[in-house]
Enzyme design. Structure first.
Site, mmCIF file in Angstrom:
data_model
loop_
_atom_site.group_PDB
_atom_site.id
_atom_site.type_symbol
_atom_site.label_atom_id
_atom_site.label_comp_id
_atom_site.label_asym_id
_atom_site.label_seq_id
_atom_site.Cartn_x
_atom_site.Cartn_y
_atom_site.Cartn_z
ATOM 1 C CG HIS A 208 -5.752 -2.232 8.905
ATOM 2 N ND1 HIS A 208 -5.773 -0.875 9.139
ATOM 3 C CD2 HIS A 208 -4.488 -2.611 9.193
ATOM 4 C CE1 HIS A 208 -4.577 -0.474 9.540
ATOM 5 N NE2 HIS A 208 -3.793 -1.502 9.579
ATOM 6 C CD GLU B 224 -8.656 1.019 7.768
ATOM 7 O OE1 GLU B 224 -8.529 0.065 8.567
ATOM 8 O OE2 GLU B 224 -8.047 2.099 7.920
ATOM 9 C CG ASN C 253 -8.815 -1.380 11.972
ATOM 10 O OD1 ASN C 253 -7.890 -2.065 11.556
ATOM 11 N ND2 ASN C 253 -9.217 -0.277 11.360
ATOM 12 C CG ASP D 22 -0.297 -0.428 2.505
ATOM 13 O OD1 ASP D 22 0.951 -0.433 2.571
ATOM 14 O OD2 ASP D 22 -1.009 -0.744 3.460
#
Ligand code: PGA
Length: 254
Positions: free
Chosen positions: A147, A152, A145, A76
């Protein structure tokens, strides 16, 4: 000391290795990287950025990972940074791994970033990776979280490389590089979960107590887009390396 924890019912295809601490986890991860790449004719290593893989990269550099023919593929990249911004992920990987190993920037492949990112450019990146014959080993971190890369919660398991909005928690967790959460870019381009699952082997790293709850959920909860990292259990060849703190909440199976 490394413990191997199994639960064949829930973790088919997934080896879970628990190291004493982050240093031992990095040493183990580095050995897995070396062994996997040594079997590849034209090795392609998928690299993650963030705090977790840093020790592994340091270990690979110290051990002198053979970089002959090695190519790196990034998961990313932020959208909106200047091309030479040191906080960008391509610049970070160049600094932490590529330059110390003597890998030139043209052998580092990163998702496209422009404010007007088109799906054609995202598809072009995926094509570039396919031309390399795909990724032999993909290193992954896990966000608090759940990810993986910047996928996400809620990201589809068949998602492909695309522009995404970062969640407030992700921005907050990444703000140390930016001197305050307000400066973290809003958007990024990330490989999709479907893209990541195409790597031939996945190596998920989790260290520290702050990863304990989400690691347990990802590995032993339901396989659900609400926890993107749970998708790794759909892959036939996964190694998870955790340290004792991150493994604290895993069921005690042996
Ligand atoms: P970290 O990030 O390694 O900095 O904890 C992991 C991630 O967000 O994927």
């Amino acid at each position: 000391m490394i413990r191997e924890v199994y639960s064949t019912r829930t973790l088919e295809g997934c080896r879970l290795l628990v190291a004493e601490d982050a240093d031992e986890a990095a040493s183990l991860a580095a050995s897995i990287v070396e062994a996997t790449l040594s079997e590849a004719a034209s090795p392609v290593l998928g690299v993650a950025t963030g705090a977790t893989p840093l020790l592994t990269y340091e270990m690979l550099v110290r051990r002198g990972l053979s970089s002959h023919d090695l190519r790196l593929v990034l998961l990313d990249e932020y959208i909106g940074l200047a091309p030479n911004d040191e906080r960008g992920f391509a610049a970070t990987i160049q600094r932490q791994l590529a330059s110390p190993l003597g890998i030139s920037p043209d052998r580092v492949h990163a998702p496209p970033v422009s404010r007007t990112l088109t799906s054609a450019r995202c598809e072009g990146f995926e094509r570039e990776v396919r031309i390399l014959d795909g990724v032999d080993l993909q290193i992954l971190g896990i966000g608090q979280n759940g990810h993986i890369a910047f996928n996400e919660p809620g990201s589809a398991f068949d998602s492909r490389t695309r522009a995404v909005l970062l969640s407030p928690l992700t921005k907050q967790n990444n703000c140390s590089m930016f001197g305050g959460s307000d400066d973290v870019p809003e958007r990024a381009c990330t490989q999709g979960i479907g893209t990541i699952l195409e790597a031939r082997r996945l190596l998920l790293l989790a260290t520290g107590a702050q990863k304990a709850a989400i690691l347990a959920r990802a590995l032993f909860g339901s396989i659900d887009p609400a926890v993107p990292a749970s998708a790794i259990r759909l892959h036939p060849d996964v190694v998870v390396v955790a340290d004792t703190e991150a493994a604290r909440l895993l069921p005690a199976t042996a």
